[in-house]
Write a protein that holds these residues in place. Structure first.
Motif, PDB file in Angstrom:
ATOM      1  N   LEU A 173       0.864  -1.179   0.000  1.00 47.55           N
ATOM      2  CA  LEU A 173       0.000   0.000   0.000  1.00 47.55           C
ATOM      3  C   LEU A 173       0.897   1.223   0.000  1.00 47.55           C
ATOM      4  O   LEU A 173       2.024   1.167   0.506  1.00 47.55           O
ATOM      5  N   VAL A 174       0.395   2.311  -0.553  1.00 46.64           N
ATOM      6  CA  VAL A 174       1.095   3.589  -0.486  1.00 46.64           C
ATOM      7  C   VAL A 174       0.127   4.643   0.029  1.00 46.64           C
ATOM      8  O   VAL A 174      -1.070   4.604  -0.288  1.00 46.64           O
ATOM      9  N   ALA A 175       0.648   5.543   0.841  1.00 48.99           N
ATOM     10  CA  ALA A 175      -0.165   6.616   1.413  1.00 48.99           C
ATOM     11  C   ALA A 175       0.151   7.912   0.680  1.00 48.99           C
ATOM     12  O   ALA A 175       1.291   8.150   0.284  1.00 48.99           O
ATOM     13  N   PHE A 176      -0.875   8.746   0.518  1.00 45.96           N
ATOM     14  CA  PHE A 176      -0.664  10.017  -0.166  1.00 45.96           C
ATOM     15  C   PHE A 176      -1.693  11.032   0.286  1.00 45.96           C
ATOM     16  O   PHE A 176      -2.774  10.690   0.755  1.00 45.96           O
ATOM     17  N   ASP A 177      -1.315  12.291   0.134  1.00 43.12           N
ATOM     18  CA  ASP A 177      -2.208  13.407   0.392  1.00 43.12           C
ATOM     19  C   ASP A 177      -3.073  13.562  -0.854  1.00 43.12           C
ATOM     20  O   ASP A 177      -2.536  13.698  -1.965  1.00 43.12           O
ATOM     21  N   PRO A 178      -4.379  13.521  -0.724  1.00 46.89           N
ATOM     22  CA  PRO A 178      -5.242  13.453  -1.907  1.00 46.89           C
ATOM     23  C   PRO A 178      -5.302  14.713  -2.763  1.00 46.89           C
ATOM     24  O   PRO A 178      -5.738  14.652  -3.907  1.00 46.89           O
ATOM     25  N   ASP A 179      -4.830  15.834  -2.276  1.00 52.86           N
ATOM     26  CA  ASP A 179      -5.041  17.107  -2.974  1.00 52.86           C
ATOM     27  C   ASP A 179      -4.706  17.106  -4.456  1.00 52.86           C
ATOM     28  O   ASP A 179      -5.520  17.475  -5.284  1.00 52.86           O
ATOM     29  N   ALA A 180      -3.498  16.702  -4.824  1.00 56.04           N
ATOM     30  CA  ALA A 180      -3.081  16.809  -6.224  1.00 56.04           C
ATOM     31  C   ALA A 180      -3.155  15.490  -6.970  1.00 56.04           C
ATOM     32  O   ALA A 180      -2.842  15.438  -8.146  1.00 56.04           O
ATOM     33  N   ILE A 181      -3.590  14.442  -6.300  1.00 54.29           N
ATOM     34  CA  ILE A 181      -3.484  13.121  -6.904  1.00 54.29           C
ATOM     35  C   ILE A 181      -4.838  12.521  -7.278  1.00 54.29           C
ATOM     36  O   ILE A 181      -4.935  11.693  -8.146  1.00 54.29           O
ATOM     37  N   THR A 182      -5.886  12.970  -6.657  1.00 51.07           N
ATOM     38  CA  THR A 182      -7.202  12.406  -6.945  1.00 51.07           C
ATOM     39  C   THR A 182      -8.271  13.473  -6.787  1.00 51.07           C
ATOM     40  O   THR A 182      -8.036  14.528  -6.197  1.00 51.07           O
ATOM     41  N   ASP A 183      -9.441  13.191  -7.291  1.00 51.66           N
ATOM     42  CA  ASP A 183     -10.545  14.137  -7.186  1.00 51.66           C
ATOM     43  C   ASP A 183     -11.361  13.945  -5.900  1.00 51.66           C
ATOM     44  O   ASP A 183     -12.350  14.607  -5.696  1.00 51.66           O
ATOM     45  N   ARG A 184     -10.905  13.054  -5.032  1.00 47.85           N
ATOM     46  CA  ARG A 184     -11.595  12.842  -3.752  1.00 47.85           C
ATOM     47  C   ARG A 184     -11.156  13.866  -2.738  1.00 47.85           C
ATOM     48  O   ARG A 184      -9.988  14.178  -2.633  1.00 47.85           O
ATOM     49  N   THR A 185     -12.100  14.375  -1.977  1.00 47.32           N
ATOM     50  CA  THR A 185     -11.752  15.299  -0.901  1.00 47.32           C
ATOM     51  C   THR A 185     -11.950  14.589   0.430  1.00 47.32           C
ATOM     52  O   THR A 185     -12.971  13.955   0.667  1.00 47.32           O
ATOM     53  N   THR A 186     -10.936  14.683   1.260  1.00 52.03           N
ATOM     54  CA  THR A 186     -10.982  14.084   2.586  1.00 52.03           C
ATOM     55  C   THR A 186      -9.926  14.764   3.440  1.00 52.03           C
ATOM     56  O   THR A 186      -8.961  15.330   2.918  1.00 52.03           O
ATOM     57  N   ASP A 187     -10.127  14.732   4.739  1.00 54.01           N
ATOM     58  CA  ASP A 187      -9.148  15.308   5.658  1.00 54.01           C
ATOM     59  C   ASP A 187      -8.031  14.329   5.969  1.00 54.01           C
ATOM     60  O   ASP A 187      -7.048  14.692   6.584  1.00 54.01           O
ATOM     61  N   GLU A 188      -8.194  13.076   5.568  1.00 53.26           N
ATOM     62  CA  GLU A 188      -7.213  12.043   5.851  1.00 53.26           C
ATOM     63  C   GLU A 188      -6.347  11.774   4.631  1.00 53.26           C
ATOM     64  O   GLU A 188      -6.736  12.060   3.502  1.00 53.26           O
ATOM     65  N   GLN A 189      -5.190  11.175   4.886  1.00 53.92           N
ATOM     66  CA  GLN A 189      -4.410  10.652   3.778  1.00 53.92           C
ATOM     67  C   GLN A 189      -5.215   9.518   3.155  1.00 53.92           C
ATOM     68  O   GLN A 189      -6.089   8.937   3.804  1.00 53.92           O
TER      69      GLN A 189
END
Length: 158
Positions: free
Chosen positions: A52-68
């Motif tokens: 698994l890889v963890a990432f900050d969703p801002d620039a990588i996906t269209d999902r919005t969440t406060d979590e990685q």
């Protein structure tokens, strides 16, 4: 009930990406369907193994969440555990498609830091593992790891 790293990756891959809390809920749902208790999925070990890889969703996906978010990583062979095909109907989570190039850049940065730490600590087991991961990572995302692989190779030969 225990989930393998590849089963964790399969669940995450079913949605494109999940937060750790969403993955925990998915595991609980599967355990409930089986009438079993979930032995907390070991996300940290799966991250260490690049399953698994963890990432900050801002620039990588269209999902919005406060979590990685978590995505299936370069060493994963995503496998759906029994009953997982029902999870999209059970969980209130929108599927997404993480940008592989952006995700690759995040994982490359982490990989380079892991490699530097393994070399500095003279951790030969980790160095050997990271050499294998380097090939998987280059296949998985558009990254070039020749230089870091050379350093790992040199350190492995010491």
């Amino acid at each position: 009930m225990e989930l393998t790293h590849d089963e964790l990756a399969g669940i995450v891959d079913l949605f494109g990406a999940l937060s750790p809390s969403e993955l925990a809920v998915a595991g609980d749902e599967l355990a409930f369907k089986r009438g079993a208790e979930l032995d907390g999925p070991d996300v940290d070990e799966a991250l260490t193994a690049y399953r698994l890889v963890a990432f900050d969703p801002d620039a990588i996906t269209d999902r919005t969440t406060d979590e990685q978010l978590l995505a299936a990583g370069p060493t994963a062979f995503p496998a759906l555990p029994d009953g997982a095909e029902d999870l999209p109907h059970i969980l209130d989570v929108d599927a997404c498609t993480p940008d592989r190039a952006a995700l690759g850049a995040v994982v490359e940065e982490r990989f380079r830091a892991d490699a530097a730490r393994a070399v500095a600590e003279d951790d030969h087991d980790r160095i050997e593992r990271l050499l294998d991961v380097s090939y998987d990572l280059e296949t998985w995302a558009p990254v070039a790891l020749d230089g870091v692989r050379d350093r790992l190779d040199t350190a492995a030969g010491d």
